[in-house]
Write a protein that holds these residues in place. Structure first.
Motif, PDB file in Angstrom:
ATOM      1  N   ALA A 101     -35.157  13.541  23.206  1.00 52.39           N
ATOM      2  CA  ALA A 101     -35.248  14.575  24.238  1.00 52.39           C
ATOM      3  C   ALA A 101     -36.408  15.538  23.978  1.00 52.39           C
ATOM      4  CB  ALA A 101     -33.933  15.341  24.322  1.00 52.39           C
ATOM      5  N   LEU A 102     -36.737  15.772  22.705  1.00 53.13           N
ATOM      6  CA  LEU A 102     -37.750  16.770  22.355  1.00 53.13           C
ATOM      7  C   LEU A 102     -39.108  16.178  21.999  1.00 53.13           C
ATOM      8  CD1 LEU A 102     -35.559  19.137  20.125  1.00 53.13           C
ATOM      9  CD2 LEU A 102     -36.266  19.512  22.495  1.00 53.13           C
ATOM     10  N   ALA A 103     -39.157  14.891  21.686  1.00 55.31           N
ATOM     11  CA  ALA A 103     -40.394  14.278  21.191  1.00 55.31           C
ATOM     12  C   ALA A 103     -41.558  14.450  22.155  1.00 55.31           C
ATOM     13  CB  ALA A 103     -40.162  12.799  20.902  1.00 55.31           C
ATOM     14  N   GLY A 104     -41.292  14.322  23.450  1.00 49.82           N
ATOM     15  CA  GLY A 104     -42.357  14.436  24.447  1.00 49.82           C
ATOM     16  C   GLY A 104     -43.045  15.790  24.440  1.00 49.82           C
ATOM     17  N   ASN A 105     -42.325  16.830  24.012  1.00 48.14           N
ATOM     18  CA  ASN A 105     -42.928  18.165  23.952  1.00 48.14           C
ATOM     19  C   ASN A 105     -44.080  18.229  22.963  1.00 48.14           C
ATOM     20  OD1 ASN A 105     -40.896  18.907  25.723  1.00 48.14           O
ATOM     21  ND2 ASN A 105     -39.630  19.880  24.154  1.00 48.14           N
ATOM     22  N   TYR A 106     -44.093  17.290  22.014  1.00 45.74           N
ATOM     23  CA  TYR A 106     -45.140  17.263  20.993  1.00 45.74           C
ATOM     24  C   TYR A 106     -46.012  16.014  21.097  1.00 45.74           C
ATOM     25  CZ  TYR A 106     -42.500  21.120  19.043  1.00 45.74           C
ATOM     26  OH  TYR A 106     -41.869  22.342  18.873  1.00 45.74           O
TER      27      TYR A 106
ATOM     28  N   LEU B 119     -40.356  18.213  14.314  1.00 40.20           N
ATOM     29  CA  LEU B 119     -41.399  17.637  15.165  1.00 40.20           C
ATOM     30  C   LEU B 119     -42.673  18.481  15.129  1.00 40.20           C
ATOM     31  CD1 LEU B 119     -39.191  16.594  18.199  1.00 40.20           C
ATOM     32  CD2 LEU B 119     -40.490  15.022  16.738  1.00 40.20           C
ATOM     33  N   LYS B 120     -42.504  19.766  15.137  1.00 36.80           N
ATOM     34  CA  LYS B 120     -43.661  20.666  15.064  1.00 36.80           C
ATOM     35  C   LYS B 120     -44.416  20.467  13.755  1.00 36.80           C
ATOM     36  CE  LYS B 120     -44.959  25.568  15.245  1.00 36.80           C
ATOM     37  NZ  LYS B 120     -44.443  26.960  15.334  1.00 36.80           N
ATOM     38  N   MET B 121     -43.682  20.330  12.656  1.00 38.34           N
ATOM     39  CA  MET B 121     -44.307  20.116  11.360  1.00 38.34           C
ATOM     40  C   MET B 121     -45.052  18.776  11.320  1.00 38.34           C
ATOM     41  SD  MET B 121     -42.515  19.338   7.730  1.00 38.34           S
ATOM     42  CE  MET B 121     -42.008  17.773   8.458  1.00 38.34           C
ATOM     43  N   ILE B 122     -44.421  17.728  11.837  1.00 39.56           N
ATOM     44  CA  ILE B 122     -45.075  16.412  11.839  1.00 39.56           C
ATOM     45  C   ILE B 122     -46.369  16.453  12.637  1.00 39.56           C
ATOM     46  CG2 ILE B 122     -44.845  13.993  12.554  1.00 39.56           C
ATOM     47  CD1 ILE B 122     -41.830  14.261  12.013  1.00 39.56           C
ATOM     48  N   ARG B 123     -46.375  17.176  13.750  1.00 41.61           N
ATOM     49  CA  ARG B 123     -47.601  17.298  14.548  1.00 41.61           C
ATOM     50  C   ARG B 123     -48.687  18.048  13.784  1.00 41.61           C
ATOM     51  NH1 ARG B 123     -49.742  14.199  17.005  1.00 41.61           N
ATOM     52  NH2 ARG B 123     -48.277  13.903  18.717  1.00 41.61           N
ATOM     53  N   GLU B 124     -48.299  19.048  13.001  1.00 39.03           N
ATOM     54  CA  GLU B 124     -49.277  19.778  12.181  1.00 39.03           C
ATOM     55  C   GLU B 124     -49.900  18.871  11.123  1.00 39.03           C
ATOM     56  OE1 GLU B 124     -47.204  24.246  12.318  1.00 39.03           O
ATOM     57  OE2 GLU B 124     -47.090  23.004  10.505  1.00 39.03           O
ATOM     58  N   VAL B 125     -49.075  18.021  10.537  1.00 35.11           N
ATOM     59  CA  VAL B 125     -49.553  17.145   9.469  1.00 35.11           C
ATOM     60  C   VAL B 125     -50.340  15.966  10.022  1.00 35.11           C
ATOM     61  CG1 VAL B 125     -48.826  15.625   7.577  1.00 35.11           C
ATOM     62  CG2 VAL B 125     -47.669  17.808   7.940  1.00 35.11           C
ATOM     63  N   LEU B 126     -49.912  15.448  11.167  1.00 31.67           N
ATOM     64  CA  LEU B 126     -50.530  14.261  11.764  1.00 31.67           C
ATOM     65  C   LEU B 126     -50.972  14.565  13.196  1.00 31.67           C
ATOM     66  CD1 LEU B 126     -47.910  11.586  10.603  1.00 31.67           C
ATOM     67  CD2 LEU B 126     -50.105  12.103   9.526  1.00 31.67           C
ATOM     68  N   PRO B 127     -52.096  15.247  13.362  1.00 24.35           N
ATOM     69  CA  PRO B 127     -52.524  15.661  14.716  1.00 24.35           C
ATOM     70  C   PRO B 127     -52.834  14.504  15.660  1.00 24.35           C
ATOM     71  CG  PRO B 127     -54.217  16.132  13.071  1.00 24.35           C
ATOM     72  CD  PRO B 127     -52.991  15.758  12.321  1.00 24.35           C
ATOM     73  N   GLU B 128     -53.113  13.308  15.131  1.00 25.02           N
ATOM     74  CA  GLU B 128     -53.460  12.174  15.981  1.00 25.02           C
ATOM     75  C   GLU B 128     -52.310  11.194  16.184  1.00 25.02           C
ATOM     76  OE1 GLU B 128     -56.387  12.183  17.470  1.00 25.02           O
ATOM     77  OE2 GLU B 128     -56.896  14.027  16.385  1.00 25.02           O
ATOM     78  N   ALA B 129     -51.204  11.414  15.551  1.00 26.23           N
ATOM     79  CA  ALA B 129     -50.089  10.455  15.601  1.00 26.23           C
ATOM     80  C   ALA B 129     -49.456  10.387  16.993  1.00 26.23           C
ATOM     81  CB  ALA B 129     -49.033  10.836  14.573  1.00 26.23           C
TER      82      ALA B 129
END
Length: 333
Positions: free
Chosen positions: A187-192, A154-164
């Motif tokens: 459970a963890l998606a909301g953190n990002y 999830l952290k990596m996806i947020r780095e790659v797609l900051p607006e997603a």
């Protein structure tokens, strides 16, 4: 006199057998392992290759002192159950079960036997009923888990797609490992700042429709180690490419085949770890029922720059240097 000498020799041989465990699994000169693999795809193939390498490093080598009976279940649960029963009837020394459905089938088939089961590529052994909450085996069965590093992904996806905002996941409703992993994602998606949109399938024939539907609703798709869906990975990639969205993998083979990136596992290393566990059991150094299941230590970053370029996605600059392994082409096997 000759009879006395012969009797003495026989007594000595029997004593040596008692001391060394002659006739038991732990001291055999040759072993037979039944390997059952749930489906044909790169990560499971790598598990099998690594398993044999791990055994070889411990002196148990195919063609020398090891015979392998290998069956691929072609993603069919009925075939998995039949294969496990067949291995039991052949009285193999061990069953190696690659992926959760095969591990569950092997456990059920060997329950009233003394045949040990070593599994690998089981994401959640506890959820699958193969281990207790503390990691101890539920029977004469143990192995290695390929539990995904969901938080790191999830952290990596947020780095790659900051607006997603949305991530799609396609999974097989009968795979316990997929269900538990989706629960962790939610459970963890909301953190990002993500919302998970999931779609369940019951067979490979349903993947195309599910992929088209999910791709129309989300900003990206992330794959699990779901055996049915991974077997239809190119179908998922085709639908995602039509929608112009990236697909993130869960391991290196998915990235090679066209996923943009993954915080994933190295399945050959996981297989080696499994092989070394199996060697301990075959040599009589430990029983499968005494060994807690093991997990691979850390995920690694894998990147496919060609897959990103195909949809016009620019990856973070540091991915060129930080990736454990990167690819400049898409390789479909």
């Amino acid at each position: 006199m000759k009879k006395r000498i012969l009797a003495a020799v026989l007594t000595a041989v029997m004593a040596m057998g008692a001391l060394t465990g002659c006739g038991s699994t732990g001291s055999k000169d040759n072993y037979t392992i039944g390997i059952m693999q749930y489906a044909v795809h790169g990560s499971l193939d790598n598990c099998r290759e690594g398993f044999l390498q791990g055994l070889a490093e411990e002196g148990i080598v195919e063609g020398e002192n090891l015979t392998i009976e290998y069956v691929n279940a072609q993603a069919d649960n009925g075939t998995s159950a039949m294969t496990a029963s067949n291995f039991v009837s052949k009285k193999v020394d061990m069953i190696c079960a690659i992926a959760t459905p095969c591990a569950m089938a092997a456990y059920n088939a060997t329950m009233n036997t003394d045949i040990p089961v070593i599994y690998t590529a089981v994401s959640d052994p506890v959820e699958a009923g193969l281990a207790n909450e503390d990691g101890t085996p539920v029977g004469n069965i143990t192995g290695t888990s390929d539990a995904l590093a969901v938080d790191a992904q999830l952290k990596m996806i947020r780095e790659v797609l900051p607006e997603a905002k949305t991530i799609g996941i396609i999974y097989t409703t009968s795979e316990a490992n997929s269900i538990s992993t989706i629960a962790e994602y939610k459970a963890l998606a909301g953190n990002y700042g993500f919302e998970i949109v999931d779609s369940g399938v019951t067979a490979m024939s349903e993947v195309a429709l599910a992929a088209a539907d999910v791709a129309s609703k989300v900003d990206c798709i992330t794959n699990l180690t779901d055996n049915t869906v991974v077997s239809a990975l190119q179908t998922v990639l085709d639908e995602a490419n039509k929608a112009g969205i990236p697909v993130f993998g869960s391991e290196v083979e998915q990235v090679k085949a066209g996923c943009v990136a993954s915080m994933g596992l190295e399945y050959i290393e996981l297989g080696k770890q499994t092989g070394k566990m199996a060697a301990k059991v075959l040599k009589g150094e430990a029983k499968a029922s005494e060994l807690n299941f093991e997990v691979i230590s850390e995920p690694s970053l894998y990147v496919n720059f060609a897959a990103a370029e195909k949809i016009g996605l620019e990856l973070p600059e540091n991915y060129k240097t930080d990736a454990y392994q990167s690819f400049d082409e898409i390789v479909v096997q």
